[in-house]
Design an enzyme around this catalytic site. Structure first.
Site, PDB file in Angstrom:
ATOM      1  N   LYS A 110       0.819  -1.212   0.000  1.00 36.38           N
ATOM      2  CA  LYS A 110       0.000   0.000   0.000  1.00 36.38           C
ATOM      3  C   LYS A 110       0.857   1.269   0.000  1.00 36.38           C
ATOM      4  O   LYS A 110       0.438   2.297  -0.496  1.00 36.38           O
ATOM      5  CB  LYS A 110      -0.926   0.019   1.219  1.00 36.38           C
ATOM      6  CG  LYS A 110      -1.842  -1.188   1.363  1.00 36.38           C
ATOM      7  CD  LYS A 110      -2.880  -1.241   0.259  1.00 36.38           C
ATOM      8  CE  LYS A 110      -4.036  -2.175   0.576  1.00 36.38           C
ATOM      9  NZ  LYS A 110      -3.698  -3.607   0.644  1.00 36.38           N
TER      10      LYS A 110
HETATM   11  C1  LIG Z   1      -4.302  -4.727   0.241  1.00 37.58           C
HETATM   12  C2  LIG Z   1      -3.481  -5.950   0.229  1.00 37.58           C
HETATM   13  C3  LIG Z   1      -3.720  -6.964  -0.708  1.00 37.58           C
HETATM   14  C4  LIG Z   1      -4.850  -6.909  -1.701  1.00 37.58           C
HETATM   15  O1  LIG Z   1      -4.659  -5.888  -2.654  1.00 37.58           O
HETATM   16  P1  LIG Z   1      -5.930  -5.362  -3.491  1.00 37.58           P
HETATM   17  O2  LIG Z   1      -5.401  -4.187  -4.245  1.00 37.58           O
HETATM   18  O3  LIG Z   1      -6.955  -4.970  -2.469  1.00 37.58           O
HETATM   19  O4  LIG Z   1      -6.384  -6.463  -4.359  1.00 37.58           O
HETATM   20  C5  LIG Z   1      -2.860  -8.051  -0.715  1.00 37.58           C
HETATM   21  N1  LIG Z   1      -1.871  -8.162   0.184  1.00 37.58           N
HETATM   22  C6  LIG Z   1      -1.613  -7.213   1.103  1.00 37.58           C
HETATM   23  C7  LIG Z   1      -0.522  -7.422   2.075  1.00 37.58           C
HETATM   24  C8  LIG Z   1      -2.412  -6.079   1.163  1.00 37.58           C
HETATM   25  O5  LIG Z   1      -2.150  -5.138   2.073  1.00 37.58           O
END
Ligand SMILES: *Cc1c(COP(=O)(O)O)cnc(C)c1O
Length: 497
Positions: A110
């Site tokens: 993120k």
């Molecule tokens: C948010 C997240 C995901 C999923 O990503 P999306 O964009 O919501 O599909 C996968 N792994 C981690 C560690 C995340 O923080």
């Protein structure tokens, strides 16, 4: 460039406006008016100057900001990543590389977007001479909230309020959020799951009376969720980067195809891979990996999106989602931008929890996408095997992707080079990772982190180690129908703690 709404393609606004707005008034998501094409030779030259350059180049094609401003933003965002690594590729097997996207301040992918988004919002405030301040409302399944607060903390003229499901995030994730510092951040737990939190936030954005009320008090509301166009674009960059880096390193010839395998929750990360493909990155398959909440895997396999099922809490909580918001953007493209149809499906989903696409569309999806899921015991087994076989430690989300990649390979025999997105540092989920490695069970996350460190001879990241001494600053809990009350409180405090 301009962006349009997935539910009304005549509704068109500049991309930087969309960054401020978050979601369209009609409830749709903003998508690019067209897909700009990547100049792969230029990207190969940029890659020699580092990730920051490639990222700025990709963003310049979508956003009304010049390269000078964008490179400043990307350097600001990524220069502090641990060891200077932004999105390193680690070779695991002859046909698979892992792309590590977790070297940012909150140890999850993120950060790749949320270190950029606050800067884009600041730029947009200036660009449009906006007098109001921005209040960001965000639902989180665990990692977004922390990364967003870290990105927005003490950024002038912004504040952020994060909603997370009370019992739906990992202990370390909860502690990460509850101890967040910064004068302009607020955290609120929701009695419900991620979908409740996300729906609650979405309905605030589309409640025009509420938006007006906020405006009267000097705030425009925006979102840091992956429904925000400004979060999507920085994510496209690492898929472009991965490709040109592999070309530059001589692993691929320019034009060779790759697969990307992505652990998927809200469909934001894999959608960015799809956008990279539409921009001209040669892709064979996009592999969508779900955990036990396998709504997406089912959808790709049988064309029916159906949320009427049990919701499971898994060891990959950031993927515990039944309504994947960004799928709407893919449906828009899949139907050649049939806004009315997309609107109908989304309304059906809201009303009755399901919708179906035609067989033709299903086949069309299958040309580019492969999807499968990974159950809890498989996740643990994959963490274990990956460590045993390659001496490489992965977190439960990454394990879901690695497991689905292995299933894909077994089923299809495809040996196209595959880049598996690694989305979190394993120390964010120390108990589950430790248990997967040697069966040790402990309630204490810090003890688990220390044991993991000893067992694998890898250091506990500073961001985890320092948590133990930090005071808890946030303990608000709201019922799932009472999110507007929490927002109103936050507004009354002027967007301050
Ligand atoms: C948010 C997240 C995901 C999923 O990503 P999306 O964009 O919501 O599909 C996968 N792994 C981690 C560690 C995340 O923080």
């Amino acid at each position: 460039m301009d962006v349009i709404s997935t539910r009304d393609s005549n509704h068109k606004i500049p991309a930087m406006r969309a960054v401020l707005k978050g979601i369209s008034d009609d409830g749709g998501l903003f998508v690019p008016e067209y897909f700009p094409q990547i100049d792969i030779d230029a990207a190969c030259r940029a890659v020699r100057q580092g990730y920051q350059e490639v990222s700025a180049m990709v963003m310049a094609q979508y956003l009304e900001l010049d390269m000078h401003c964008l490179t400043k933003i990307t350097h600001n965002a990524y220069d502090g990543f641990r060891g200077g690594w932004v999105a390193p590729l680690v070779n695991l097997t002859p046909n698979a590389d892992v792309m590590e996207l977790f070297h940012g301040p909150t140890l999850a992918f993120k950060d790749m977007a949320l270190q950029v988004l606050p800067q884009l919002i600041s730029q947009a405030l200036e660009l449009y001479d906006e007098k109001d301040d921005v209040m960001v409302l965000t639902a989180t399944s665990g990692d977004t909230g922390k990364a967003a607060m870290e990105g927005f903390r003490d950024v002038p003229r912004t504040s952020i309020l994060v909603f997370y499901p009370l019992n739906g995030v990992a202990p370390m994730q909860k502690l990460h959020m509850a101890t967040q510092e910064g004068k302009n951040v607020g955290v609120c737990a929701v009695e419900g799951n991620f979908d409740d939190a996300q729906n609650g936030v979405k309905s605030i954005f589309t409640d025009s009376a509420f938006v007006r009320e906020a405006k009267q008090r000097g705030f425009v509301l925006s979102s840091a969720n992956s429904i925000n166009f400004g979060r999507l674009i920085p994510q496209v960059a690492y898929y472009v980067y991965a490709y040109v880096k592999l070309v530059e390193d001589g692993v691929l010839q320019c034009g060779d195809k790759v697969n990307f395998c992505v652990p998927t929750g809200n469909f934001g990360n894999i959608l960015a891979a799809y956008y990279a493909e539409r921009m001209g990155i040669p892709v064979n398959k996009l592999i969508c990996a779900s955990n036990r909440n396998n709504v997406l895997a089912d959808f790709f396999q049988n064309g029916r999106y159906d949320t009427r099922r049990e919701f499971f809490r898994t060891m990959s909580p950031s993927m515990d989602i039944l309504v994947s918001s960004n799928l709407e953007r893919l449906l828009f493209e899949l139907t050649d931008r049939a806004d009315v149809l997309v609107d109908e499906w989304m309304k059906a989903l809201g009303r009755s929890g399901h919708y179906s696409i035609s067989l033709t569309m299903q086949n069309r999806l299958a040309e580019l996408f492969y999807a499968d899921c990974c159950m809890e015991d498989e996740t643990a087994d994959t963490i274990h095997r990956t460590y045993e076989d390659y001496g490489y430690l992965i977190d439960p989300h990454t394990a879901v992707a690695q497991c689905v990649y292995e299933k894909y390979k077994k089923q299809t025999g495809d040996d196209t080079l595959t880049v598996v997105a690694s989305t979190a540092n394993p120390y964010k989920f120390p108990q589950d990772v430790l248990r997967a490695l040697n069966g040790t069970q402990t309630e204490d996350a810090f003890r688990a982190a220390d044991m993991l460190s000893e067992l694998t001879n890898t250091p506990v990241p500073e961001q985890i180690a320092c948590l133990i001494t930090k005071p808890v600053l946030h303990a608000t809990v709201a019922e799932k129908d009472h999110l507007p009350v929490a927002v109103r409180d936050f507004i009354e405090r002027g967007g301050k703690q």
